[in-house]
Design a protein around this motif. Structure first.
Motif, PDB file in Angstrom:
ATOM      1  N   LEU A 194       0.864  -1.234  -0.155  1.00  0.00           N
ATOM      2  CA  LEU A 194      -0.148  -0.063   0.082  1.00  0.00           C
ATOM      3  C   LEU A 194       0.863   1.268  -0.009  1.00  0.00           C
ATOM      4  CD1 LEU A 194      -3.219   0.718   2.190  1.00  0.00           C
ATOM      5  CD2 LEU A 194      -1.046   2.333   2.210  1.00  0.00           C
ATOM      6  N   ILE A 195       1.765   1.265   0.616  1.00  0.00           N
ATOM      7  CA  ILE A 195       2.774   2.315   1.018  1.00  0.00           C
ATOM      8  C   ILE A 195       3.401   2.778  -0.581  1.00  0.00           C
ATOM      9  CG2 ILE A 195       5.038   3.175   1.802  1.00  0.00           C
ATOM     10  CD1 ILE A 195       3.987   1.723   4.271  1.00  0.00           C
ATOM     11  N   ILE A 196       3.987   1.568  -1.304  1.00  0.00           N
ATOM     12  CA  ILE A 196       4.608   1.589  -2.331  1.00  0.00           C
ATOM     13  C   ILE A 196       3.483   2.391  -3.360  1.00  0.00           C
ATOM     14  CG2 ILE A 196       5.254   0.407  -4.449  1.00  0.00           C
ATOM     15  CD1 ILE A 196       6.526  -1.499  -2.643  1.00  0.00           C
ATOM     16  N   VAL A 243     -12.306   7.282   2.691  1.00  0.00           N
ATOM     17  CA  VAL A 243     -11.550   6.423   1.661  1.00  0.00           C
ATOM     18  C   VAL A 243     -10.291   5.726   2.349  1.00  0.00           C
ATOM     19  CG1 VAL A 243     -10.696   5.902  -0.509  1.00  0.00           C
ATOM     20  CG2 VAL A 243     -12.737   7.381  -0.151  1.00  0.00           C
ATOM     21  N   GLN A 244      -9.311   6.519   2.934  1.00  0.00           N
ATOM     22  CA  GLN A 244      -8.021   5.769   3.495  1.00  0.00           C
ATOM     23  C   GLN A 244      -8.345   4.857   4.573  1.00  0.00           C
ATOM     24  OE1 GLN A 244      -5.076   6.520   2.385  1.00  0.00           O
ATOM     25  NE2 GLN A 244      -4.004   5.289   3.975  1.00  0.00           N
ATOM     26  N   ASN A 245      -9.337   5.426   5.825  1.00  0.00           N
ATOM     27  CA  ASN A 245      -9.610   4.206   6.902  1.00  0.00           C
ATOM     28  C   ASN A 245     -10.328   3.260   6.151  1.00  0.00           C
ATOM     29  OD1 ASN A 245      -9.106   5.691   9.552  1.00  0.00           O
ATOM     30  ND2 ASN A 245      -9.533   7.346   8.100  1.00  0.00           N
ATOM     31  N   TRP A 246     -11.358   3.392   5.408  1.00  0.00           N
ATOM     32  CA  TRP A 246     -12.115   2.107   4.762  1.00  0.00           C
ATOM     33  C   TRP A 246     -11.034   1.106   4.074  1.00  0.00           C
ATOM     34  CZ3 TRP A 246     -16.980   1.798   1.158  1.00  0.00           C
ATOM     35  CH2 TRP A 246     -17.207   0.536   1.079  1.00  0.00           C
ATOM     36  N   LEU A 247      -9.889   1.862   3.316  1.00  0.00           N
ATOM     37  CA  LEU A 247      -8.807   1.077   2.653  1.00  0.00           C
ATOM     38  C   LEU A 247      -7.976   0.249   3.657  1.00  0.00           C
ATOM     39  CD1 LEU A 247      -7.119   0.526   0.201  1.00  0.00           C
ATOM     40  CD2 LEU A 247      -6.089   2.662   0.517  1.00  0.00           C
ATOM     41  N   ARG A 304      -8.117  -4.291  -8.135  1.00  0.00           N
ATOM     42  CA  ARG A 304      -8.957  -3.214  -7.782  1.00  0.00           C
ATOM     43  C   ARG A 304      -8.432  -2.495  -6.588  1.00  0.00           C
ATOM     44  NH1 ARG A 304     -13.918  -7.041  -9.351  1.00  0.00           N
ATOM     45  NH2 ARG A 304     -14.235  -6.388 -11.668  1.00  0.00           N
ATOM     46  N   TRP A 305      -8.092  -3.316  -5.387  1.00  0.00           N
ATOM     47  CA  TRP A 305      -7.478  -2.924  -4.293  1.00  0.00           C
ATOM     48  C   TRP A 305      -6.341  -2.027  -4.406  1.00  0.00           C
ATOM     49  CZ3 TRP A 305      -2.331  -3.734  -2.445  1.00  0.00           C
ATOM     50  CH2 TRP A 305      -1.944  -3.166  -1.293  1.00  0.00           C
ATOM     51  N   VAL A 306      -5.387  -2.168  -5.712  1.00  0.00           N
ATOM     52  CA  VAL A 306      -4.283  -1.395  -5.957  1.00  0.00           C
ATOM     53  C   VAL A 306      -4.892   0.160  -6.537  1.00  0.00           C
ATOM     54  CG1 VAL A 306      -2.565  -0.972  -7.837  1.00  0.00           C
ATOM     55  CG2 VAL A 306      -2.656  -3.139  -6.578  1.00  0.00           C
ATOM     56  N   MET A 307      -6.030   0.021  -7.309  1.00  0.00           N
ATOM     57  CA  MET A 307      -6.467   1.180  -7.668  1.00  0.00           C
ATOM     58  C   MET A 307      -7.131   1.974  -6.706  1.00  0.00           C
ATOM     59  SD  MET A 307      -8.207  -0.202 -11.203  1.00  0.00           S
ATOM     60  CE  MET A 307      -8.470   1.365 -11.760  1.00  0.00           C
ATOM     61  N   CYS A 308      -7.615   1.274  -5.766  1.00  0.00           N
ATOM     62  CA  CYS A 308      -8.155   2.051  -4.416  1.00  0.00           C
ATOM     63  C   CYS A 308      -7.056   2.880  -3.614  1.00  0.00           C
ATOM     64  CB  CYS A 308      -8.870   1.300  -3.527  1.00  0.00           C
ATOM     65  SG  CYS A 308     -10.367   0.429  -4.120  1.00  0.00           S
TER      66      CYS A 308
END
Length: 519
Positions: A197-199, A418-422, A366-370
């Protein structure tokens, strides 16, 4: 070459240089001689000889029209002749690798005084090192390539390969074993989805959407089916070169006749009489990185059903660039397969089992796109916070207007949610088996993607309103806002249209409804 010696002046001395033949100005305690530059000024001479500008402190006027980076360009930096006595600059240049101090410009886990249960020391080490790398190596190339429409520089791809960034972008897994990640900052054994996620989020900060997809976006979605479903000898041939940045791969599913409707595709693969090869005919459209790929992970209709086949560029494979809303640095392609002969050994997974191959890939894609959507929204929050603070309208800062504060409030709330759900979904990924993820998170990720991309589009619209005409101008103060507004629809379409994914999430929820539930 030795740097020019700067002199020290008083404000009274500067005030004497106020004519078109002797024109000085002050910007943030720095003194600039614009006498030779005045006729080259894009805004014309009249702006500079204005009595409130010539020989005066033009800081407020300058920052109402220009980004700070203008002063850092060599052709303008050399106009500085001195500084003001007993005064120091207030506005600082962007420091490579440093965190932003603008409120909400960074996720809370990176903001001083806030806490998070998700991030460990290895996450912080990775973020710190990666930000320096992105700022120094990737950001300059991104801005240049986004303008000239060329593919990301191979030198950048090579530098990323040295740090094993291509491998890390595949997520945690066996493919990381034995690799030295980011110079040893994180080990393969401890690498998890929060590291990935950080990357993704650090890369998203570049503010160049086409370049972002061009920077191995095709590898992120095209290589996992090979890693997970190819025969050992195929993996041994393909994976090392791709992760080393020597070969390139893309995912070729979408067609003119089939986008979100994967089962409706028309590209056909028929076996030769001896059963040793596939003969593939058909077309693919909107394929990210397709113009410069060496390998294509292709969805085909076969006698046994939907099948995924790895195709190597060769006879019968033709790619043409497609011009979209963002730059052609993404390598978006229209691909034609004309009697392309491929060994049956290149089949990924079982014949007719392609839907499982692709669906197993979709959650991660899809997760990457989020992750990227969440971070780019935050980039726009920072742009708007800065602009609202420095732009004057009706004699007061924009931030004094309730309507502007209301738009900023919406932006911040959407970005943080969005960040917290992610992060919650990412935590589940870290603690679930691959099978559990497929069962429990497909709907969650589908809903998250729908929500994040809808939030992003609202934020883009509000940002344009805050920036006004600058928000629809490709250069200058609003260039990042204009770019974001123009390219944000990509996230709502790529990886599955947001309406389709929202429906997927609800259908998954309905399946889980208990039979005894009543009002």
């Amino acid at each position: 070459m030795a740097s020019k010696e700067l002199k020290v002046f008083t404000r009274e001395e500067v005030e004497k240089h106020n004519t078109d033949s002797d024109l000085w100005v002050i910007i943030d305690s720095k003194v600039y001689d614009l006498t030779r530059f005045k006729n080259l000024h894009p805004g014309g001479l009249a702006v500079l000889v204005d009595p409130e500008i010539a020989g005066q402190d033009a800081t407020e006027a300058f920052y109402g029209l220009h980004r700070h980076e203008v002063l850092e360009r060599p052709q303008y930096a050399r106009l500085q002749i001195g500084t003001l006595k007993d005064e120091q600059p207030v506005i600082v240049s962007r420091v490579i690798g440093e965190l932003s101090t603008v409120p909400y410009a960074e996720p809370t886990w990176l903001t001083g005084g806030y806490y998070s249960p998700y991030y460990k020391e290895s996450h912080r080490r990775l973020q710190k090192a990666l930000r320096v790398f992105v700022d120094e190596v990737i950001y300059p190339d991104a801005q240049a390539r986004e303008e000239d429409n060329k593919r990301p520089s191979l030198s950048v791809i090579e530098e990323m390969a040295k740090l094993e960034l291509h491998a890390m972008r595949m997520g945690p897994g066996k493919h990381l074993r034995g690799r030295t990640l980011m110079g040893g900052i994180v080990t393969p054994e401890e690498f998890d989805y929060f590291h990935e996620l950080i990357i993704n989020q650090e890369l998203a900060r570049i503010g160049a959407r086409g370049y972002g997809d061009g920077l191995q976006g095709g590898v992120v979605i095209g290589l996992p089916p090979v890693l997970n479903f190819a025969r050992p000898e195929i993996k041994e041939k393909v994976v090392p070169d791709v992760l080393a940045g020597k070969k390139f791969i893309c995912l070729a599913i979408s067609e003119a006749h089939a986008g979100s409707d994967v089962m409706g595709l028309q590209t056909k693969a028929v076996k030769t009489p001896d059963g040793q090869h596939w003969i593939i005919n058909g077309t693919k459209k909107w394929i990210t990185n397709g113009t410069f790929s060496d390998y294509f992970t292709v969805g085909c209709k076969t006698e046994g059903g939907f099948t995924v086949i790895l195709v190597e560029r060769g006879e019968g494979v033709e790619t043409k660039p497609i011009k979209t809303s963002y730059s052609t640095t993404a390598g978006t392609a229209y691909i034609t397969f004309d009697n392309v002969k491929v060994p049956v050994s290149h089949t990924l997974g079982p014949e007719g089992g392609g839907i499982f191959v692709i669906l197993s890939n979709f959650n991660h894609e899809r997760w990457v796109m989020c992750t990227a959507s969440a971070r780019t929204q935050r980039v726009i929050v920072e742009e708007c916070m800065k602009w609202a603070n420095q732009r004057k309208a009706f004699g007061r800062p924009l931030s004094s207007q309730p309507v502007i504060r209301n738009k900023l409030a919406g932006m911040i709330a959407r970005t943080e949610s969005v960040q917290n759900w992610l992060e919650n979904v990412t935590h589940q990924m870290c603690n679930m088996s691959y099978k559990e993820q497929a069962q429990k998170l497909a709907g969650q990720i589908g809903l998250l993607k729908m929500y994040s991309t809808r939030c992003a589009q609202t934020t883009a619209q509000d940002a344009v309103q805050i920036f006004g005409g600058r928000g629809i101008t490709r250069s200058g103060m609003g260039r990042f806002v204009e770019h974001y507004h123009r390219t944000v629809p990509f996230d709502a379409l790529l990886g599955g249209a947001e309406d389709v994914l929202g429906d997927l999430g609800v259908r998954q929820a309905i399946k889980g409804m208990p039979k005894n539930a009543r009002l």
